[in-house]
Scaffold this active site. Structure first.
Site, PDB file in Angstrom:
ATOM      1  N   ASN A 153       0.799  -1.234   0.000  1.00  0.00           N
ATOM      2  CA  ASN A 153       0.000   0.000   0.000  1.00  0.00           C
ATOM      3  C   ASN A 153       0.832   1.286   0.000  1.00  0.00           C
ATOM      4  O   ASN A 153       0.418   2.284  -0.564  1.00  0.00           O
ATOM      5  CB  ASN A 153      -1.003  -0.004   1.159  1.00  0.00           C
ATOM      6  CG  ASN A 153      -0.329  -0.174   2.483  1.00  0.00           C
ATOM      7  OD1 ASN A 153       0.839  -0.576   2.559  1.00  0.00           O
ATOM      8  ND2 ASN A 153      -1.037   0.131   3.547  1.00  0.00           N
ATOM      9  N   GLU A 250       4.789  -4.780  11.848  1.00  0.00           N
ATOM     10  CA  GLU A 250       3.719  -3.791  11.615  1.00  0.00           C
ATOM     11  C   GLU A 250       2.615  -4.511  10.862  1.00  0.00           C
ATOM     12  O   GLU A 250       2.722  -4.726   9.655  1.00  0.00           O
ATOM     13  CB  GLU A 250       4.258  -2.627  10.778  1.00  0.00           C
ATOM     14  CG  GLU A 250       5.259  -1.757  11.487  1.00  0.00           C
ATOM     15  CD  GLU A 250       4.659  -0.954  12.615  1.00  0.00           C
ATOM     16  OE1 GLU A 250       3.417  -0.960  12.769  1.00  0.00           O
ATOM     17  OE2 GLU A 250       5.430  -0.350  13.370  1.00  0.00           O
ATOM     18  N   CYS A 284      -3.455   0.281   6.826  1.00  0.00           N
ATOM     19  CA  CYS A 284      -3.513  -0.672   7.934  1.00  0.00           C
ATOM     20  C   CYS A 284      -4.227  -0.125   9.161  1.00  0.00           C
ATOM     21  O   CYS A 284      -4.903  -0.852   9.872  1.00  0.00           O
ATOM     22  CB  CYS A 284      -2.104  -1.086   8.312  1.00  0.00           C
ATOM     23  SG  CYS A 284      -1.044   0.345   8.582  1.00  0.00           S
ATOM     24  N   GLU A 458       7.653   1.818  14.777  1.00  0.00           N
ATOM     25  CA  GLU A 458       8.432   2.484  13.751  1.00  0.00           C
ATOM     26  C   GLU A 458       8.393   3.988  14.012  1.00  0.00           C
ATOM     27  O   GLU A 458       7.574   4.488  14.772  1.00  0.00           O
ATOM     28  CB  GLU A 458       7.870   2.165  12.355  1.00  0.00           C
ATOM     29  CG  GLU A 458       8.083   0.696  12.013  1.00  0.00           C
ATOM     30  CD  GLU A 458       7.965   0.365  10.533  1.00  0.00           C
ATOM     31  OE1 GLU A 458       6.888   0.569   9.970  1.00  0.00           O
ATOM     32  OE2 GLU A 458       8.971  -0.111   9.956  1.00  0.00           O
TER      33      GLU A 458
HETATM   34  P1  NDP Z   1       1.084  -9.844   3.239  1.00  0.00           P
HETATM   35  O1  NDP Z   1       1.143 -10.245   4.647  1.00  0.00           O
HETATM   36  O2  NDP Z   1       0.399 -10.714   2.269  1.00  0.00           O
HETATM   37  O3  NDP Z   1       2.566  -9.627   2.676  1.00  0.00           O
HETATM   38  C1  NDP Z   1       3.490  -8.764   3.286  1.00  0.00           C
HETATM   39  C2  NDP Z   1       4.872  -9.044   2.741  1.00  0.00           C
HETATM   40  O4  NDP Z   1       5.350 -10.287   3.272  1.00  0.00           O
HETATM   41  C3  NDP Z   1       4.920  -9.186   1.219  1.00  0.00           C
HETATM   42  O5  NDP Z   1       6.122  -8.641   0.741  1.00  0.00           O
HETATM   43  C4  NDP Z   1       4.869 -10.689   1.051  1.00  0.00           C
HETATM   44  O6  NDP Z   1       5.345 -11.113  -0.190  1.00  0.00           O
HETATM   45  C5  NDP Z   1       5.743 -11.137   2.203  1.00  0.00           C
HETATM   46  N1  NDP Z   1       5.551 -12.509   2.652  1.00  0.00           N
HETATM   47  C6  NDP Z   1       4.465 -13.308   2.496  1.00  0.00           C
HETATM   48  N2  NDP Z   1       4.681 -14.512   3.090  1.00  0.00           N
HETATM   49  C7  NDP Z   1       5.916 -14.478   3.640  1.00  0.00           C
HETATM   50  C8  NDP Z   1       6.713 -15.397   4.397  1.00  0.00           C
HETATM   51  N3  NDP Z   1       6.259 -16.608   4.715  1.00  0.00           N
HETATM   52  N4  NDP Z   1       7.928 -15.017   4.804  1.00  0.00           N
HETATM   53  C9  NDP Z   1       8.402 -13.772   4.510  1.00  0.00           C
HETATM   54  N5  NDP Z   1       7.709 -12.865   3.788  1.00  0.00           N
HETATM   55  C10 NDP Z   1       6.476 -13.202   3.371  1.00  0.00           C
HETATM   56  O7  NDP Z   1       0.459  -8.380   3.248  1.00  0.00           O
HETATM   57  P2  NDP Z   1      -0.006  -7.493   2.017  1.00  0.00           P
HETATM   58  O8  NDP Z   1       1.161  -7.186   1.136  1.00  0.00           O
HETATM   59  O9  NDP Z   1      -1.222  -8.123   1.446  1.00  0.00           O
HETATM   60  O10 NDP Z   1      -0.378  -6.131   2.757  1.00  0.00           O
HETATM   61  C11 NDP Z   1      -1.585  -5.952   3.423  1.00  0.00           C
HETATM   62  C12 NDP Z   1      -1.432  -6.199   4.908  1.00  0.00           C
HETATM   63  O11 NDP Z   1      -0.379  -5.394   5.429  1.00  0.00           O
HETATM   64  C13 NDP Z   1      -2.666  -5.805   5.675  1.00  0.00           C
HETATM   65  O12 NDP Z   1      -2.971  -6.757   6.657  1.00  0.00           O
HETATM   66  C14 NDP Z   1      -2.275  -4.506   6.321  1.00  0.00           C
HETATM   67  O13 NDP Z   1      -2.999  -4.199   7.462  1.00  0.00           O
HETATM   68  C15 NDP Z   1      -0.828  -4.709   6.598  1.00  0.00           C
HETATM   69  N6  NDP Z   1      -0.163  -3.427   6.725  1.00  0.00           N
HETATM   70  C16 NDP Z   1       0.277  -3.023   7.952  1.00  0.00           C
HETATM   71  C17 NDP Z   1       0.846  -1.779   8.127  1.00  0.00           C
HETATM   72  C18 NDP Z   1       1.361  -1.330   9.456  1.00  0.00           C
HETATM   73  O14 NDP Z   1       2.181  -0.425   9.497  1.00  0.00           O
HETATM   74  N7  NDP Z   1       0.935  -1.890  10.567  1.00  0.00           N
HETATM   75  C19 NDP Z   1       0.967  -0.843   7.005  1.00  0.00           C
HETATM   76  C20 NDP Z   1       0.519  -1.401   5.750  1.00  0.00           C
HETATM   77  C21 NDP Z   1      -0.038  -2.639   5.636  1.00  0.00           C
HETATM   78  P3  NDP Z   1       4.359 -11.090  -1.473  1.00  0.00           P
HETATM   79  O15 NDP Z   1       3.103 -10.394  -1.119  1.00  0.00           O
HETATM   80  O16 NDP Z   1       5.135 -10.367  -2.477  1.00  0.00           O
HETATM   81  O17 NDP Z   1       4.107 -12.509  -1.798  1.00  0.00           O
END
Ligand code: NDP
Length: 484
Positions: A153, A250, A284, A458
């Site tokens: 995002n 996060e 998020c 953060e």
């Molecule tokens: P995901 O949890 O699907 O993915 C996050 C990242 O982790 C991606 O780069 C993903 O790779 C990677 N990933 C997935 N599986 C693994 C693993 N087993 N080991 C290591 N890395 C892995 O989240 P989204 O990208 O769909 O983002 C949305 C989510 O993020 C929402 O739940 C949102 O609330 C949260 N979020 C939290 C924020 C905060 O600051 N608290 C801010 C923004 C978002 P890939 O997707 O490329 O496969």
């Protein structure tokens, strides 16, 4: 429309490609057109990036904080100078309107680089006077190689929120963006190099979860900072625990926003718009459970619907557009699925609720009323433009219901009663709380979640804690007494 980067990865100060990696197609969410074709990192590239980060560490850590900070602050200035080009990349990558990206993405990344660049020279330990003339001191040492893993995002901001404190503290980083938004972190890496960052200090690897997972368990890695969903956070935290690695998590949320009848309703409606529809709801910390005191609920909903007439859905590159698509077709379908569930479980659709009749992955801003705590749309993170209005009658009741969730990322209260405002903020079980505002995240302020929404913080001075560890040195000045 094309936005093909020079190569998929940025390792040891240079772009690099390895066609053997699985393909990643980068799509413009507003039209579905292909912007770029990239490749996942192969195990050889994962190794190369970690080796570069490991090698670059000692020299980077040996620089003075002033020297490290100067490079970060120069990068901040360069990002600001290049804000428009960076914002355009971010808009193509995410689909977020340029109207937003021009003020929220590269600019907040630059803020982080400037802030932590400024702090770098102040990172210091403590001294303690002890009995008998002895004393002790601490130093704040970098952790070593840090892995950053990002969500889709806010790709530029996430890369900078992780890199800036890590690098300021003398660590090096391998950053993996989400495979959905691979473009902007590459330009951040280039800018850092142009600002004088030594090769290997900040590296970008593309890939899906598997690449992230292979980084997390590598013995060279000292710390993992993830922005992502709770299920991914659980997996990454568990994998990091194997090697007792430091973590910052996060994660997601289902945050409450409480509107009391004594609040300035226009301000509360603005907060609800910011906290549900900015970035088409893909934030998020969004306050997606909007608890409105029953006596002002109709007035609140009427004003909200009126204000939603101001939505300008369109080409995100047109600065008049203020509402963009979902990041991907998959995310659009997830959101539409939740809307269907909301209707099926008996909530009242007060606004929107459909895929927009146009190209791209647009979902109308959606408002449900009559939502109850047990409905799926009130319990699960949707990560899209779906606002649920829940009625309440008393302060005690609403606090209990607001906190009744496994998440704890953010929470907000709108009221003109100053005592109530602080009472409610104190009662919230959430990492980041807002009074008469919502979703601001300036770099000076710690940001992060409680409960299942995360570990660590953060931004702010708090991030320094999470990217350094204290070394204690005891200095004996007199005789050493021993029992025999
Ligand atoms: P995901 O949890 O699907 O993915 C996050 C990242 O982790 C991606 O780069 C993903 O790779 C990677 N990933 C997935 N599986 C693994 C693993 N087993 N080991 C290591 N890395 C892995 O989240 P989204 O990208 O769909 O983002 C949305 C989510 O993020 C929402 O739940 C949102 O609330 C949260 N979020 C939290 C924020 C905060 O600051 N608290 C801010 C923004 C978002 P890939 O997707 O490329 O496969």
């Amino acid at each position: 429309m094309r936005a093909q980067p020079k190569a998929s990865h940025f390792i040891d100060g240079a772009y690099i490609e390895d066609d053997a990696g699985a393909p990643i197609t980068c799509i413009y969410p507003a039209t579905g057109e292909t912007l770029a074709e990239l490749h996942e990192a192969t195990p050889a590239l994962v190794d190369k990036a970690l080796a570069a980060a490991k090698r670059a560490g000692p020299e980077w850590a040996a620089l003075s904080g002033t020297e490290r900070g100067r490079i970060l602050r120069r990068a901040a200035d360069m990002m600001r100078d290049e804000n428009r080009a960076l914002s355009e990349i971010e808009t193509l990558d995410t689909g977020k309107p340029l109207q937003e990206t021009l003020v929220a993405d590269a600019t907040s990344g630059a803020d982080a680089l400037e802030y932590f660049g400024g702090l770098a020279a102040t990172i210091a330990g403590e001294t303690f006077r002890l009995p008998g003339g002895d004393w002790a001191y601490t130093t704040r040492d970098p952790l070593g190689v840090c892995v950053g893993i990002g969500a889709w995002n806010y790709p530029t901001q996430i890369a900078c929120w992780k890199a800036a404190p890590a690098l300021a503290c003398g660590n090096t980083m391998v950053f993996k963006p989400s495979e959905t938004t691979p473009l902007s972190a590459l330009r951040v890496a280039e800018i850092l190099k142009e600002a004088g960052l030594p090769d290997g200090v900040f590296n970008v690897l593309q890939g899906r979860g598997g690449v992230g997972a292979s980084l997390v368990t590598d013995p060279r890695v000292a710390k993992v900072s993830l922005t992502g969903s709770v299920p991914t956070g659980q997996k990454v935290y568990a994998a990091a625990a194997e090697g007792l690695r430091h973590v910052t998590m996060e994660l997601g949320g289902k945050s409450p926003m409480i509107v009391f009848a004594d609040a300035d309703l226009d301000r509360a409606v603005s907060g609800a718009i910011l906290g549900n529809f900015y970035s088409s709801g893909q934030v998020c910390s969004n306050g997606t459970r909007v608890f409105v005191e029953r006596t002002c609920r109709d007035a609140f909903v009427d004003r909200l619907r009126e204000r939603l007439k101001g939505v300008v859905m369109g080409d995100p590159l047109d600065e008049a557009t203020n509402y963009g698509p979902m990041v991907s077709e998959a995310q659009m379908n997830i959101v539409l699925g939740y809307i269907e569930k909301g209707v099926a479980e008996g909530a009242t659709l007060a606004h929107g609720g459909r895929r927009a009749n146009r190209d791209g992955f647009f979902v109308e801003p959606t408002v449900f009323t009559g939502v109850t705590d047990d409905m799926t749309i009130a319990k699960e993170e949707i990560f899209g433009p779906v606002l649920s209005v829940l009625d309440f009658d008393s302060e005690d009741e609403v606090i209990r219901r607001a906190n009744d969730t496994p998440f704890g990322l953010a929470a907000g209260v709108f009221t003109d009663d100053i005592r109530r405002a602080h009472r409610v903020a104190a009662a919230f079980r959430a990492g980041t709380c807002y009074i008469n505002h919502y979703n601001a995240a300036p770099v000076e302020m710690p940001f992060g979640g409680s409960k299942m929404s995360g570990v660590g913080r953060e931004n702010s001075l708090a991030a320094i804690e999470h990217y350094t560890e204290r070394k204690t040195v005891y200095v004996g000045m007199g005789d050493v007494e021993a029992p025999f």
